[in-house]
Design a protein around this motif. Structure first.
Motif, PDB file in Angstrom:
ATOM      1  N   ASP A  28      47.294  19.459  88.937  1.00 35.49           N
ATOM      2  CA  ASP A  28      47.276  20.384  90.070  1.00 35.49           C
ATOM      3  C   ASP A  28      47.531  21.839  89.681  1.00 35.49           C
ATOM      4  OD1 ASP A  28      49.895  19.902  89.337  1.00 35.49           O
ATOM      5  OD2 ASP A  28      50.636  19.644  91.373  1.00 35.49           O
ATOM      6  N   ARG A  29      47.595  22.116  88.379  1.00 36.48           N
ATOM      7  CA  ARG A  29      47.833  23.486  87.918  1.00 36.48           C
ATOM      8  C   ARG A  29      46.850  23.824  86.798  1.00 36.48           C
ATOM      9  NH1 ARG A  29      53.781  24.456  86.475  1.00 36.48           N
ATOM     10  NH2 ARG A  29      53.176  26.604  86.889  1.00 36.48           N
ATOM     11  N   ILE A  30      46.671  25.121  86.539  1.00 36.35           N
ATOM     12  CA  ILE A  30      45.752  25.580  85.498  1.00 36.35           C
ATOM     13  C   ILE A  30      46.528  26.404  84.472  1.00 36.35           C
ATOM     14  CG2 ILE A  30      43.711  26.992  84.970  1.00 36.35           C
ATOM     15  CD1 ILE A  30      42.966  24.537  86.569  1.00 36.35           C
ATOM     16  N   LEU A  31      46.366  26.047  83.201  1.00 36.62           N
ATOM     17  CA  LEU A  31      46.948  26.768  82.078  1.00 36.62           C
ATOM     18  C   LEU A  31      45.806  27.406  81.300  1.00 36.62           C
ATOM     19  CD1 LEU A  31      49.427  27.261  80.087  1.00 36.62           C
ATOM     20  CD2 LEU A  31      48.599  25.216  78.909  1.00 36.62           C
ATOM     21  N   THR A  32      45.942  28.677  80.960  1.00 39.78           N
ATOM     22  CA  THR A  32      44.935  29.381  80.175  1.00 39.78           C
ATOM     23  C   THR A  32      45.580  29.876  78.888  1.00 39.78           C
ATOM     24  OG1 THR A  32      43.827  30.096  82.197  1.00 39.78           O
ATOM     25  CG2 THR A  32      43.268  31.276  80.185  1.00 39.78           C
ATOM     26  N   ILE A  33      44.902  29.620  77.769  1.00 35.05           N
ATOM     27  CA  ILE A  33      45.385  30.052  76.458  1.00 35.05           C
ATOM     28  C   ILE A  33      44.336  30.965  75.844  1.00 35.05           C
ATOM     29  CG2 ILE A  33      46.085  29.324  74.143  1.00 35.05           C
ATOM     30  CD1 ILE A  33      46.920  26.629  75.409  1.00 35.05           C
ATOM     31  N   THR A  37      45.212  35.239  70.449  1.00 35.97           N
ATOM     32  CA  THR A  37      46.635  35.582  70.408  1.00 35.97           C
ATOM     33  C   THR A  37      47.559  34.386  70.647  1.00 35.97           C
ATOM     34  OG1 THR A  37      46.723  36.067  72.770  1.00 35.97           O
ATOM     35  CG2 THR A  37      46.129  37.889  71.289  1.00 35.97           C
ATOM     36  N   LEU A  38      47.003  33.308  71.172  1.00 34.81           N
ATOM     37  CA  LEU A  38      47.741  32.103  71.589  1.00 34.81           C
ATOM     38  C   LEU A  38      48.696  32.368  72.738  1.00 34.81           C
ATOM     39  CD1 LEU A  38      48.344  30.352  68.163  1.00 34.81           C
ATOM     40  CD2 LEU A  38      46.479  29.997  69.795  1.00 34.81           C
ATOM     41  N   ASP A  39      48.498  33.473  73.445  1.00 35.06           N
ATOM     42  CA  ASP A  39      49.257  33.732  74.668  1.00 35.06           C
ATOM     43  C   ASP A  39      48.801  32.752  75.736  1.00 35.06           C
ATOM     44  OD1 ASP A  39      50.715  35.864  73.649  1.00 35.06           O
ATOM     45  OD2 ASP A  39      49.274  37.361  74.344  1.00 35.06           O
ATOM     46  N   ALA A  40      49.757  32.221  76.465  1.00 30.65           N
ATOM     47  CA  ALA A  40      49.460  31.258  77.520  1.00 30.65           C
ATOM     48  C   ALA A  40      49.992  31.775  78.844  1.00 30.65           C
ATOM     49  CB  ALA A  40      50.093  29.912  77.196  1.00 30.65           C
ATOM     50  N   HIS A  41      49.236  31.524  79.911  1.00 28.60           N
ATOM     51  CA  HIS A  41      49.721  31.848  81.254  1.00 28.60           C
ATOM     52  C   HIS A  41      49.172  30.817  82.229  1.00 28.60           C
ATOM     53  CE1 HIS A  41      45.821  33.949  81.351  1.00 28.60           C
ATOM     54  NE2 HIS A  41      45.863  33.733  82.640  1.00 28.60           N
ATOM     55  N   ALA A  56      53.132  24.543  74.351  1.00 20.42           N
ATOM     56  CA  ALA A  56      53.621  24.416  72.982  1.00 20.42           C
ATOM     57  C   ALA A  56      52.954  23.257  72.253  1.00 20.42           C
ATOM     58  CB  ALA A  56      55.142  24.248  72.979  1.00 20.42           C
ATOM     59  N   LYS A  57      52.792  22.119  72.928  1.00 18.37           N
ATOM     60  CA  LYS A  57      52.132  20.957  72.315  1.00 18.37           C
ATOM     61  C   LYS A  57      50.671  21.263  72.000  1.00 18.37           C
ATOM     62  CE  LYS A  57      53.050  16.938  72.267  1.00 18.37           C
ATOM     63  NZ  LYS A  57      53.538  15.861  71.442  1.00 18.37           N
ATOM     64  N   ILE A  58      49.974  21.942  72.900  1.00 18.28           N
ATOM     65  CA  ILE A  58      48.565  22.280  72.682  1.00 18.28           C
ATOM     66  C   ILE A  58      48.420  23.234  71.510  1.00 18.28           C
ATOM     67  CG2 ILE A  58      46.586  23.486  73.686  1.00 18.28           C
ATOM     68  CD1 ILE A  58      47.525  22.297  76.436  1.00 18.28           C
ATOM     69  N   VAL A  59      49.251  24.269  71.455  1.00 22.34           N
ATOM     70  CA  VAL A  59      49.186  25.241  70.361  1.00 22.34           C
ATOM     71  C   VAL A  59      49.533  24.568  69.029  1.00 22.34           C
ATOM     72  CG1 VAL A  59      50.270  27.322  69.409  1.00 22.34           C
ATOM     73  CG2 VAL A  59      49.517  27.268  71.796  1.00 22.34           C
TER      74      VAL A  59
END
Length: 76
Positions: A28-33, A37-41, A56-59
């Motif tokens: 139900d949420r969206i994470l963008t990386i 830069t590997l910045d996530a929001h 953290a797991k994805i990176v």
């Protein structure tokens, strides 16, 4: 009390990688990386412990294999 966060990649464009994620298979949420830069929001602006854990797991997986995983699971 434990936490289980799951994510699935929905888009991998040149400038961003997007994941749907949530607790207990509720995507139900969206994470963008940003791959540069590997910045996530997160789309909703609430970067909480669930968002931080799955990001953290994805990176970590990306650093290990050089590719963003199609699916990811974090459980504590």
């Amino acid at each position: 009390m434990g936490m289980m966060v799951t994510a699935r990649r929905v888009e991998a464009a040149a400038g961003e990688v997007r994941y749907e994620f949530g607790l207990d298979d509720k995507f139900d949420r969206i994470l963008t990386i940003d791959p540069a830069t590997l910045d996530a929001h997160v789309e909703d602006g609430e970067f909480n412990s669930a968002a931080g854990a799955i990001a953290a797991k994805i990176v970590k997986a990306w650093r290990s294999s050089g590719e963003f995983p199609a699916r990811m699971l974090f459980a504590s």
